[in-house]
Motif scaffolding. Structure first.
Motif, PDB file in Angstrom:
ATOM      1  N   UNK A   1       0.862  -1.173   0.000  1.00  0.00           N
ATOM      2  CA  UNK A   1       0.000   0.000   0.000  1.00  0.00           C
ATOM      3  C   UNK A   1       0.901   1.226   0.000  1.00  0.00           C
ATOM      4  N   UNK A   2       0.334   2.391   0.213  1.00  0.00           N
ATOM      5  CA  UNK A   2       1.113   3.628   0.187  1.00  0.00           C
ATOM      6  C   UNK A   2       2.316   3.564   1.130  1.00  0.00           C
ATOM      7  N   UNK A   3       2.146   2.931   2.282  1.00  0.00           N
ATOM      8  CA  UNK A   3       3.232   2.849   3.232  1.00  0.00           C
ATOM      9  C   UNK A   3       4.422   2.059   2.746  1.00  0.00           C
ATOM     10  N   UNK A   4       4.197   1.154   1.790  1.00  0.00           N
ATOM     11  CA  UNK A   4       5.273   0.296   1.294  1.00  0.00           C
ATOM     12  C   UNK A   4       6.360   1.067   0.569  1.00  0.00           C
ATOM     13  N   UNK A   5       6.086   2.292   0.172  1.00  0.00           N
ATOM     14  CA  UNK A   5       7.007   3.017  -0.694  1.00  0.00           C
ATOM     15  C   UNK A   5       7.657   4.226  -0.014  1.00  0.00           C
ATOM     16  N   UNK A   6       7.379   4.431   1.287  1.00  0.00           N
ATOM     17  CA  UNK A   6       7.845   5.647   1.935  1.00  0.00           C
ATOM     18  C   UNK A   6       9.318   5.614   2.305  1.00  0.00           C
ATOM     19  N   UNK A   7       9.900   4.437   2.402  1.00  0.00           N
ATOM     20  CA  UNK A   7      11.316   4.339   2.765  1.00  0.00           C
ATOM     21  C   UNK A   7      12.233   4.379   1.550  1.00  0.00           C
ATOM     22  N   UNK A   8      11.649   4.515   0.359  1.00  0.00           N
ATOM     23  CA  UNK A   8      12.431   4.478  -0.882  1.00  0.00           C
ATOM     24  C   UNK A   8      12.308   5.814  -1.593  1.00  0.00           C
ATOM     25  N   UNK A   9      13.431   6.364  -1.995  1.00  0.00           N
ATOM     26  CA  UNK A   9      13.420   7.556  -2.850  1.00  0.00           C
ATOM     27  C   UNK A   9      14.098   7.216  -4.173  1.00  0.00           C
ATOM     28  N   UNK A  10      13.573   7.780  -5.241  1.00  0.00           N
ATOM     29  CA  UNK A  10      14.103   7.541  -6.585  1.00  0.00           C
ATOM     30  C   UNK A  10      14.322   8.878  -7.249  1.00  0.00           C
ATOM     31  N   UNK A  11      15.532   9.111  -7.731  1.00  0.00           N
ATOM     32  CA  UNK A  11      15.865  10.369  -8.391  1.00  0.00           C
ATOM     33  C   UNK A  11      16.558  10.094  -9.716  1.00  0.00           C
ATOM     34  N   UNK A  12      16.389  11.027 -10.624  1.00  0.00           N
ATOM     35  CA  UNK A  12      17.048  10.950 -11.937  1.00  0.00           C
ATOM     36  C   UNK A  12      17.109  12.353 -12.517  1.00  0.00           C
ATOM     37  N   UNK A  13      18.203  12.714 -13.149  1.00  0.00           N
ATOM     38  CA  UNK A  13      18.303  14.051 -13.730  1.00  0.00           C
ATOM     39  C   UNK A  13      17.248  14.276 -14.806  1.00  0.00           C
ATOM     40  N   UNK A  14      16.676  15.456 -14.824  1.00  0.00           N
ATOM     41  CA  UNK A  14      15.718  15.801 -15.872  1.00  0.00           C
ATOM     42  C   UNK A  14      16.412  15.762 -17.229  1.00  0.00           C
ATOM     43  N   UNK A  15      15.676  15.325 -18.243  1.00  0.00           N
ATOM     44  CA  UNK A  15      16.235  15.250 -19.576  1.00  0.00           C
ATOM     45  C   UNK A  15      16.933  13.951 -19.887  1.00  0.00           C
ATOM     46  N   UNK A  16      16.864  12.996 -18.954  1.00  0.00           N
ATOM     47  CA  UNK A  16      17.435  11.675 -19.216  1.00  0.00           C
ATOM     48  C   UNK A  16      16.339  10.711 -19.663  1.00  0.00           C
ATOM     49  N   UNK A  17      16.760   9.555 -20.135  1.00  0.00           N
ATOM     50  CA  UNK A  17      15.807   8.580 -20.662  1.00  0.00           C
ATOM     51  C   UNK A  17      14.918   8.018 -19.555  1.00  0.00           C
ATOM     52  N   UNK A  18      15.322   8.203 -18.298  1.00  0.00           N
ATOM     53  CA  UNK A  18      14.512   7.758 -17.169  1.00  0.00           C
ATOM     54  C   UNK A  18      13.801   8.915 -16.475  1.00  0.00           C
ATOM     55  N   UNK A  19      13.903  10.109 -17.018  1.00  0.00           N
ATOM     56  CA  UNK A  19      13.166  11.279 -16.522  1.00  0.00           C
ATOM     57  C   UNK A  19      13.084  12.312 -17.637  1.00  0.00           C
ATOM     58  N   UNK A  20      12.386  11.990 -18.732  1.00  0.00           N
ATOM     59  CA  UNK A  20      12.336  12.894 -19.882  1.00  0.00           C
ATOM     60  C   UNK A  20      11.429  14.081 -19.603  1.00  0.00           C
ATOM     61  N   UNK A  21      11.669  15.143 -20.332  1.00  0.00           N
ATOM     62  CA  UNK A  21      10.815  16.322 -20.224  1.00  0.00           C
ATOM     63  C   UNK A  21       9.733  16.280 -21.299  1.00  0.00           C
ATOM     64  N   UNK A  22       8.581  16.839 -20.962  1.00  0.00           N
ATOM     65  CA  UNK A  22       7.458  16.919 -21.888  1.00  0.00           C
ATOM     66  C   UNK A  22       7.868  17.749 -23.106  1.00  0.00           C
ATOM     67  N   UNK A  23       7.471  17.366 -24.337  1.00  0.00           N
ATOM     68  CA  UNK A  23       6.554  16.293 -24.725  1.00  0.00           C
ATOM     69  C   UNK A  23       7.279  15.082 -25.337  1.00  0.00           C
ATOM     70  N   UNK A  24       8.214  14.511 -24.637  1.00  0.00           N
ATOM     71  CA  UNK A  24       8.957  13.364 -25.164  1.00  0.00           C
ATOM     72  C   UNK A  24       8.012  12.204 -25.488  1.00  0.00           C
TER      73      UNK A  24
END
Length: 551
Positions: free
Chosen positions: A304-327
């Motif tokens: 549930x929502x609580x399952x994800x609170x101990x994990x943070x995920x980051x990626x630089x904007x403009x990368x293939x794992x964090x593209x900017x609109x309208x990719x």
């Protein structure tokens, strides 16, 4: 009595009942959906959320990665439509890839749950639609080319259809009846969730879900944090390469930082976003990072929502794992599914007994067939079929089993009923699992025939033509993937082509990576592999089969 940690049985009974409600709702959607994508391939999720839009219970079938996205989606929808504006019978939909499930074909739906006139929570679903318009291929260079973009807006208001929204949506797709039928199936699932949620509150004498949600969120959070604390603090790194598109190979650089009871995953150093559809929006990247970690560290506790609170995920904007609109993002799974490989490779030194080698289905290979049958009826079908999973330290990889998604392969007979296509064969692919002390799971060969007098459009969305699923601890990689026409022509796994009348195509799905040195495999298991046809004897001339060149 209000459930609490001092009454674990009471809490478990309540939690199980609410989870059962989402499963019942999912069954309703499966039985009423028009498209085979939902009915046969389980490409959906169903959740129940509290008043803040945080998931309390999630269906145990469907796509778990989708469920990880629903809380963040709920927060965005509630920001656009504050709680005071909701009415019983409302329904908000969206397919915005940056706030929903990562690409336009997935339509998310949220409806309010009122109990005795008070807003107490929300039901949520997301499901892959049979058609969303646009160009169904890797040829799109921006999001708008890929189909109709639906910002969060009301499809139903107080139980009535917003006719203008419906008309606009159906005017922009090719398979309007199927699309609307699937949306109504989602709405039917929501009706089940609302009914069961009200019964839950009545039966347990609760005015709302607030105390229950607080308990289960805290329990899920505590369970994962306890598992993280068992890991040694440190930064663990890995890099994964994939074929990518047209001179743009994909590289995923992953750093997993363990610090006390928290884990951070950072993708700095990954490839830049590309003008092709393999970009993975950050919310999809988060979902397919958090889910592999959850099942690795704490597989027993419901999510549930609580399952994800101990994990943070980051990626630089403009990368293939964090593209900017309208990719463009329609094939975002070709990047997002690779994240589990990077995470497991990074954690292999500290969790060698729990991680698995790379899976051939990370990323999944999908094939879309579309055309007009001999009677002039249009059809469009997506082939969901699975490759081999990676092996673990103690077990061979599962054959033809999806991972990190858990979408089903469905019934080819159902596709044959819904289209003129004919499946000539569907069989395990010998020698496709990577050798090792534990063998990688096998892929499969599927031959599809076009018996009509008209060409059929075929869109291939896959990877691992040149980069196989890697093994671990000395295990060998699995076989690569390929597709070949009966003329002998090899097709790119990121292409759009025509299957001529009377022609066939063979699609070979890749195998999973092996675990451990091949010479350590027990002799009786090696013999069993040969007797079962999973591995061919060395005397077989693989050059004659053409198989050797595809490994």
């Amino acid at each position: 009595m209000t459930p609490s940690f001092s009454d674990p049985i009471g809490l478990e009974v309540r939690w199980d009942r609410l989870a059962a409600a989402t499963d019942e709702a999912a069954s309703t959607m499966l039985r009423t959906a028009f498209s085979t994508i939902i009915r046969e391939s389980n490409d959906y999720t169903v959740v129940l959320m509290d008043r803040q839009g945080r998931t309390m219970a999630e269906s145990r079938a469907g796509i778990p990665g989708f469920a990880a996205l629903m809380s963040s989606l709920g927060a965005v929808v509630l920001d656009r439509f504050p709680a005071r504006e909701w009415q019983d019978g409302d329904c908000v939909i969206t397919n915005d890839p940056w706030i929903a499930t990562g690409h336009l074909p997935d339509i998310a739906m949220i409806t309010p749950i009122f109990h005795r006139g008070v807003l107490v929570g929300f039901a949520g679903t997301a499901a892959h639609s049979p058609d969303i318009g646009g160009t169904p291929s890797m040829g799109a260079t921006d999001l708008i080319s890929e189909g109709i973009l639906i910002p969060p807006l009301r499809l139903f208001r107080a139980g009535g259809v917003e006719q203008g929204v419906k008309d606009l949506l159906l005017a922009n797709v090719r398979l309007a009846d199927q699309l609307w039928g699937d949306l109504e199936a989602q709405a039917a699932a929501h009706a089940v969730c609302r009914r069961r949620a009200r019964e839950f509150l009545d039966d347990f004498g609760e005015p709302d879900f607030e105390r229950f949600a607080t308990e289960v969120h805290a329990l899920a959070d505590a369970a994962l944090r306890a598992a993280i604390r068992d890991l040694p603090d440190g930064v663990y790194r890995a890099g994964v390469d994939a074929d990518g598109v047209e001179g743009h190979p994909t590289h995923i650089e992953c750093a997993v930082t363990v610090s006390g009871d928290r884990i951070g995953i950072d993708y700095a150093g990954s490839s830049a976003q590309v003008p092709y559809s393999t970009n993975s929006t950050l919310n999809y990247t988060r979902a397919y990072s958090m889910y592999p970690l959850k099942i690795l560290l704490d597989p027993a506790t419901r999510t549930n929502w609580g399952s994800y609170q101990a994990i943070t995920v980051t990626a630089p904007a403009g990368t293939i794992v964090n593209p900017t609109f309208p990719a463009p993002v329609v094939a975002r799974h070709l990047t997002g599914h690779l994240l589990s490989c990077a995470i497991y490779q990074a954690l292999a030194p500290v969790l060698p007994d729990r991680v698995i080698a790379d899976s051939g289905g990370a990323p999944a290979l999908r094939v879309r067939f579309a055309g007009v049958d001999d009677d002039g009826r249009p059809f469009s079908q997506m082939l969901f079929a699975n490759a081999g999973m990676g092996a673990s330290r103690d077990k061979d990889g599962l054959s033809t089993t999806a991972f990190p998604t858990n979408s089903g392969s469905g019934s080819v007979e159902a596709i044959e009923v819904a289209s003129p296509l004919r499946f000539v064969r569907k069989e395990l692919r010998a020698d496709s699992g990577g050798r090792g002390r534990r063998r990688g799971g096998l892929g499969q060969d599927i031959e599809v025939h076009n018996p009509t007098r008209r060409p059929v459009q075929m869109v291939l969305l896959g990877d691992r033509e040149r980069h196989p699923a890697l093994g671990l601890a000395g295990g060998e990689p699995g076989a690569t993937a390929y597709a070949v026409l009966d003329t002998g022509e090899r097709l790119s796994l990121k292409s759009i082509s025509q299957l001529a009348p009377g022609s066939s195509v063979v699609i070979s799905f890749p195998g999973g990576g092996g675990f451990g040195a091949p010479e350590e495999r027990e002799p009786h298991l090696a013999v069993a592999d040969e007797l079962s046809g999973y591995v061919r004897p060395p005397a077989v001339d693989r050059e004659q089969t053409g198989e050797e060149s595809h490994r």
